[in-house]
Design a protein around this motif. Structure first.
Motif, PDB file in Angstrom:
ATOM      1  N   UNK A 117      10.421  14.838  -6.413  1.00  9.47           N
ATOM      2  CA  UNK A 117       9.749  14.239  -5.263  1.00  9.47           C
ATOM      3  C   UNK A 117       9.117  15.343  -4.433  1.00  9.47           C
ATOM      4  N   UNK A 118       8.140  14.974  -3.655  1.00  8.26           N
ATOM      5  CA  UNK A 118       7.461  15.935  -2.792  1.00  8.26           C
ATOM      6  C   UNK A 118       7.863  15.775  -1.333  1.00  8.26           C
ATOM      7  N   UNK A 119       8.898  15.039  -1.055  1.00  3.87           N
ATOM      8  CA  UNK A 119       9.219  14.711   0.336  1.00  3.87           C
ATOM      9  C   UNK A 119      10.471  15.435   0.834  1.00  3.87           C
ATOM     10  N   UNK A 120      11.629  15.160   0.237  1.00  5.65           N
ATOM     11  CA  UNK A 120      12.900  15.719   0.690  1.00  5.65           C
ATOM     12  C   UNK A 120      13.483  16.579  -0.420  1.00  5.65           C
ATOM     13  N   UNK A 121      14.055  17.714  -0.045  1.00  8.88           N
ATOM     14  CA  UNK A 121      14.509  18.689  -1.032  1.00  8.88           C
ATOM     15  C   UNK A 121      15.914  19.169  -0.676  1.00  8.88           C
ATOM     16  N   UNK A 122      16.787  19.279  -1.687  1.00  8.09           N
ATOM     17  CA  UNK A 122      18.096  19.908  -1.519  1.00  8.09           C
ATOM     18  C   UNK A 122      17.912  21.415  -1.661  1.00  8.09           C
ATOM     19  N   UNK A 123      18.364  22.179  -0.650  1.00  5.97           N
ATOM     20  CA  UNK A 123      18.102  23.616  -0.641  1.00  5.97           C
ATOM     21  C   UNK A 123      19.351  24.391  -0.256  1.00  5.97           C
ATOM     22  N   UNK A 124      19.287  25.704  -0.490  1.00  3.66           N
ATOM     23  CA  UNK A 124      20.270  26.649   0.014  1.00  3.66           C
ATOM     24  C   UNK A 124      19.605  27.424   1.150  1.00  3.66           C
ATOM     25  N   UNK A 125      20.219  27.384   2.337  1.00  3.84           N
ATOM     26  CA  UNK A 125      19.676  28.085   3.499  1.00  3.84           C
ATOM     27  C   UNK A 125      20.218  29.507   3.510  1.00  3.84           C
ATOM     28  N   UNK A 126      19.291  30.492   3.547  1.00  3.18           N
ATOM     29  CA  UNK A 126      19.675  31.899   3.547  1.00  3.18           C
ATOM     30  C   UNK A 126      19.023  32.591   4.740  1.00  3.18           C
ATOM     31  N   UNK A 127      19.482  33.792   5.006  1.00  2.30           N
ATOM     32  CA  UNK A 127      18.931  34.575   6.114  1.00  2.30           C
ATOM     33  C   UNK A 127      18.478  35.930   5.599  1.00  2.30           C
ATOM     34  N   UNK A 128      17.294  36.359   6.041  1.00  2.86           N
ATOM     35  CA  UNK A 128      16.750  37.671   5.701  1.00  2.86           C
ATOM     36  C   UNK A 128      16.287  38.317   7.004  1.00  2.86           C
ATOM     37  N   UNK A 155       0.832  -1.193   0.000  1.00  4.25           N
ATOM     38  CA  UNK A 155       0.000   0.000   0.000  1.00  4.25           C
ATOM     39  C   UNK A 155       0.871   1.249   0.000  1.00  4.25           C
ATOM     40  N   UNK A 156       0.448   2.251  -0.760  1.00  5.33           N
ATOM     41  CA  UNK A 156       1.223   3.488  -0.830  1.00  5.33           C
ATOM     42  C   UNK A 156       1.280   4.184   0.525  1.00  5.33           C
ATOM     43  N   UNK A 157       0.245   4.018   1.347  1.00  7.65           N
ATOM     44  CA  UNK A 157       0.259   4.636   2.680  1.00  7.65           C
ATOM     45  C   UNK A 157       1.428   4.124   3.509  1.00  7.65           C
ATOM     46  N   UNK A 158       1.739   2.842   3.382  1.00  7.24           N
ATOM     47  CA  UNK A 158       2.868   2.285   4.131  1.00  7.24           C
ATOM     48  C   UNK A 158       4.182   2.882   3.642  1.00  7.24           C
ATOM     49  N   UNK A 159       4.298   3.045   2.325  1.00  8.95           N
ATOM     50  CA  UNK A 159       5.512   3.664   1.780  1.00  8.95           C
ATOM     51  C   UNK A 159       5.611   5.112   2.239  1.00  8.95           C
ATOM     52  N   UNK A 160       4.479   5.815   2.261  1.00 13.29           N
ATOM     53  CA  UNK A 160       4.483   7.210   2.699  1.00 13.29           C
ATOM     54  C   UNK A 160       4.931   7.333   4.153  1.00 13.29           C
ATOM     55  N   UNK A 161       4.514   6.371   4.981  1.00 13.46           N
ATOM     56  CA  UNK A 161       4.935   6.412   6.380  1.00 13.46           C
ATOM     57  C   UNK A 161       6.453   6.230   6.492  1.00 13.46           C
ATOM     58  N   UNK A 162       7.002   5.341   5.666  1.00  5.60           N
ATOM     59  CA  UNK A 162       8.454   5.158   5.662  1.00  5.60           C
ATOM     60  C   UNK A 162       9.146   6.434   5.187  1.00  5.60           C
ATOM     61  N   UNK A 163       8.586   7.077   4.162  1.00  4.95           N
ATOM     62  CA  UNK A 163       9.158   8.324   3.656  1.00  4.95           C
ATOM     63  C   UNK A 163       9.158   9.394   4.751  1.00  4.95           C
ATOM     64  N   UNK A 164       8.049   9.496   5.477  1.00  6.14           N
ATOM     65  CA  UNK A 164       7.979  10.484   6.556  1.00  6.14           C
ATOM     66  C   UNK A 164       9.003  10.185   7.649  1.00  6.14           C
ATOM     67  N   UNK A 165       9.179   8.902   7.972  1.00 11.29           N
ATOM     68  CA  UNK A 165      10.162   8.531   8.992  1.00 11.29           C
ATOM     69  C   UNK A 165      11.577   8.854   8.527  1.00 11.29           C
ATOM     70  N   UNK A 166      11.852   8.623   7.244  1.00 14.41           N
ATOM     71  CA  UNK A 166      13.168   8.986   6.703  1.00 14.41           C
ATOM     72  C   UNK A 166      13.358  10.499   6.770  1.00 14.41           C
ATOM     73  N   UNK A 167      12.282  11.239   6.502  1.00 13.95           N
ATOM     74  CA  UNK A 167      12.360  12.685   6.613  1.00 13.95           C
ATOM     75  C   UNK A 167      12.708  13.140   8.023  1.00 13.95           C
TER      76      UNK A 167
END
Length: 722
Positions: free
Chosen positions: A580-591, A338-350
């Motif tokens: 993907x909609x879960x984990x993203x590579x970003x640049x952290x900035x300050x304003x 089930x995709x819900x089970x995969x989503x739970x694993x994705x959230x835990x990895x997050x």
């Protein structure tokens, strides 16, 4: 949920896969690939859908699928020519099967006469149904003693070709005794015998000794069994067992190897599990055991007496099995989850990514010098976390082919309705993207292709007059670009009529009477709600909702839409989507001491403000000149109404790609560094904010907002406190 509900859910999941396969197979058949492998694949898919529907009592689906299956069987045997009219009928019937499946899933009822016209057409093509076809056409002659079937034609034999077992044909004895459930599920022994005949020459003996007197006859009783002798240099026990795989548990089967190709063996029945035993003991669904691996599933293990020497080359995949047979022979295994089970694993990895980032941030220089082993352990944890994240994302990734495969039929229907000649070209359909993103693609792509077919591609006469080929081309492509997926719909039609678009926009008040727009701004007007240039409403266009749906659906998943049109040459609409909609590579900035993150895939370069070449337009807005190009400037502090220091000399410019070839320059106070973040939806937890794509939790527990570069490009420096 009961065991039966579990089986129904599994059945509907399998139906979705089979219907997708049918779309693909019929698209290939429509293009002219009408070999036996395609026909067998279609037949098996429809047979599988029908068999499951019968088990759960979906009578309407069973009736239609059975009639459809009969036509396909006649086509396979060459009794019904596979012309364009039959292909069109099959494609239309496939839609009806999908409608029956959808109705069964939702628990609704279709009209009693739904599909009756197609069934009547089936019966007309087949000469009145199964019973009206003369048996001699199939080289079958039933007698009280034996039945002899000649080998099928060469095309069918090619589809079932397997490595030879020896110079001398092997002989197999098969005992077949059906249970009442076999007939209740709309299976036909005659079809099984035809399948066996494709493996070689068979001789069938019917046993009717148990037939009672008329007074004792039970209408639903089974009084006939068969003994089949198969002579073939192509068959082995696995191939024979695959013939009966659709009736496992609904019959008694015994296979005995005789003759020169294999050693003699005593008859031993195969221990097929019954449907009732499966309901009593639920097992994982969709796991295919390796061929010959008796430990993987004892119920499917081949008796030792029946085993033959393994061929030196892999056995070809049986047509229509969708790779399942090949998977068994190569030891490949799969499982449906089930995709819900995969989503739970994705959230835990997050959450693991957040924790790992938190631990890393706690390590200052003193701790790093004092606890070197701990530092090495954290570095290994970071690598392992990244590998785990990539693996989990790969589980969710699916090729866009599942969506692309629906488009050839759509183009075919649009060409018929509009009277135009249109050819669809698809490129990159194996590009993988997150399943959640794929689910949101179907409607936007459908509307984009409808727009190209109705408004873009000209009529054959108009194309010839313009010096073009009378057949228009719509090109659907997908490719990976950094951390994004680019999906484009491009046509070689007349392009966007900007004068007409601007006229309609002013008539409807979308654009002011004196407002001047660039070509790009005019092109983007087609996405305005309720906007349409169609003279009259049709079932294809005219209501002004299609392109609005494209923009809204793509924005929901963090994507963007770009239009580029050249009058007289065509239009290209491209979608930029996150992988993907879960984990993203970003640049952290300050304003102004507030953290923000910018998707790394959008960043082109960074520049110190002291070295940047700024300018201003008469309206007062700032522009940045970069290598001869003028770029819109958005000061994030001004945009979000945050107080900041006035001196720009120590600040930074982050040059980002907004959409297509357009760019936007974001002004920030400080660039902190690169990291991974877990995306949290802002709409679900708060509300939608223009210029903000979502939020995330940083390693120190603080919340940072994710910048929507595309949104900022259109909203500019308007103050809107976030």
């Amino acid at each position: 949920m009961s065991d039966l509900d579990d089986f129904k859910a599994t059945y509907f999941d399998e139906c979705s896969e089979l219907l997708s396969e049918l779309e693909e197979q019929f698209a290939a058949i429509d293009e002219g690939e009408r070999g036996a492998d395609r026909l067998n694949a279609v037949f098996r898919a429809i047979h599988s859908i029908k068999g499951g529907a019968s088990a759960f009592g979906f009578s309407g689906l069973v009736s239609f699928a059975h009639a459809f299956e009969t036509l396909l069987d006649h086509v396979r045997d060459g009794r019904v020519p596979l012309g364009d009219d039959v292909v069109s009928l099959c494609i239309r019937s496939n839609d009806i099967v999908a409608d029956f499946v959808a109705a069964a899933r939702s628990g609704t009822e279709l009209d009693p006469g739904y599909g009756a016209e197609e069934i009547a057409r089936f019966e007309s093509l087949c000469g009145g149904g199964d019973d009206d076809a003369p048996m001699e056409e199939f080289d079958i002659e039933f007698t009280p003693v034996a039945v002899v079937l000649d080998q099928a034609d060469d095309d069918v034999l090619d589809a079932f070709e397997a490595p030879p077992l020896g110079d001398t044909p092997g002989r197999w004895e098969i005992s077949f005794r059906p249970h009442p459930a076999l007939y209740e599920r709309a299976n036909d022994p005659l079809l099984l015998f035809r399948e066996l005949a494709s493996l070689g020459e068979i001789e069938v003996q019917a046993h009717v000794e148990d037939l009672p007197l008329l007074a004792d006859f039970e209408p639903f009783g089974v009084y006939c069994s068969w003994s089949i002798s198969l002579t073939s240099d192509k068959a082995d026990s696995e191939a024979i067992r695959e013939v009966f795989e659709f009736v496992e548990g609904d019959c008694d089967i015994a296979i005995t190897a005789l003759g020169a190709a294999v050693a003699p063996a005593e008859e031993e029945p195969l221990d097929f599990p019954s449907f009732d035993s499966l309901v009593a003991e639920v097992k994982p669904v969709g796991v295919a055991a390796a061929a010959g691996d008796s430990e993987a599933d004892p119920a499917l293990a081949e008796p030792a007496a029946h085993k033959v020497a393994a061929p030196t080359t892999p056995e070809p995949e049986a047509p229509g099995m969708g790779g399942q047979a090949a998977g068994r022979s190569l030891g490949m295994q799969s499982i449906r989850v089930d995709l819900d089970k995969v989503d739970r694993v994705v959230n835990m990895v997050g959450e693991l990514v957040i924790t790992q980032s938190m631990l890393t941030q706690q390590m200052d220089e003193n701790l790093r010098a004092r606890y070197q082993e701990l530092v090495r352990g954290l570095e290994v944890l970071a690598q392992t976390t990244r590998g785990l994240q990539d693996s989990v994302m790969a589980i969710r990734a699916q090729p866009v082919k599942s969506v692309f495969s629906r488009m050839p039929r759509l183009v075919r229907e649009l060409a018929t309705k509009t009277g135009k000649k249109i050819r669809l070209e698809m490129i990159g359909e194996n590009t993988e993207i997150d399943k959640t993103v794929i689910e949101q693609l179907s409607d936007p792509l459908t509307h984009m292709i409808r727009n190209s077919a109705d408004h873009g591609i000209e009529s054959p006469a108009a194309r010839l007059a313009a010096g073009k080929s009378e057949t228009g081309v719509i090109r659907l492509s997908a490719e990976q670009a950094g951390g994004n997926i680019l999906i484009a719909v491009e046509d070689d039609g007349c392009g966007i009529n900007r004068a007409r678009v601007l006229e309609v926009a002013r008539d409807r008040g979308v654009v002011g009477p004196d407002q001047q727009l660039t070509d790009e701004q005019i092109d983007n007007l087609i996405f305005a709600p309720g906007f349409s240039t169609a003279e009259a409403v049709s079932d294809i266009s005219g209501r002004g909702v299609g392109m609005d749906v494209v923009l809204s659906n793509i924005k929901k998943i963090g994507g963007s839409v770009h239009v580029r049109s050249t009058p007289g040459q065509g239009t290209r609409m491209s979608l930029r989507l996150p992988l993907t909609l879960a984990v993203l590579d970003v640049m952290l900035v300050s304003v102004a001491n507030c953290p923000y993150v910018i998707p790394l895939s959008s960043i082109v370069e960074t520049i110190q403000c002291a070295r940047a070449d700024f300018g201003r337009v008469p309206s007062g807005s700032r522009l940045l000149q970069v290598r001869g190009e003028y770029v819109q400037v958005v000061d994030l502090a001004e945009r979000f109404g945050i107080a900041h220091k006035a001196d720009d000399s120590g600040r930074f410019v982050v040059l980002c790609e907004a959409d297509g070839n357009s760019r936007v320059a974001l002004i920030v106070d400080e660039i902190i560094g690169q990291q991974q973040v877990v995306i949290k939806s802002l709409e679900e937890n708060f509300e939608r904010i223009e210029g903000i794509a979502g939020g995330t939790i940083l390693g120190d527990g603080s919340v940072a907002l994710i910048i929507d570069v595309q949104g900022l490009r259109f909203t500019g420096n308007r103050k809107n406190a976030a």
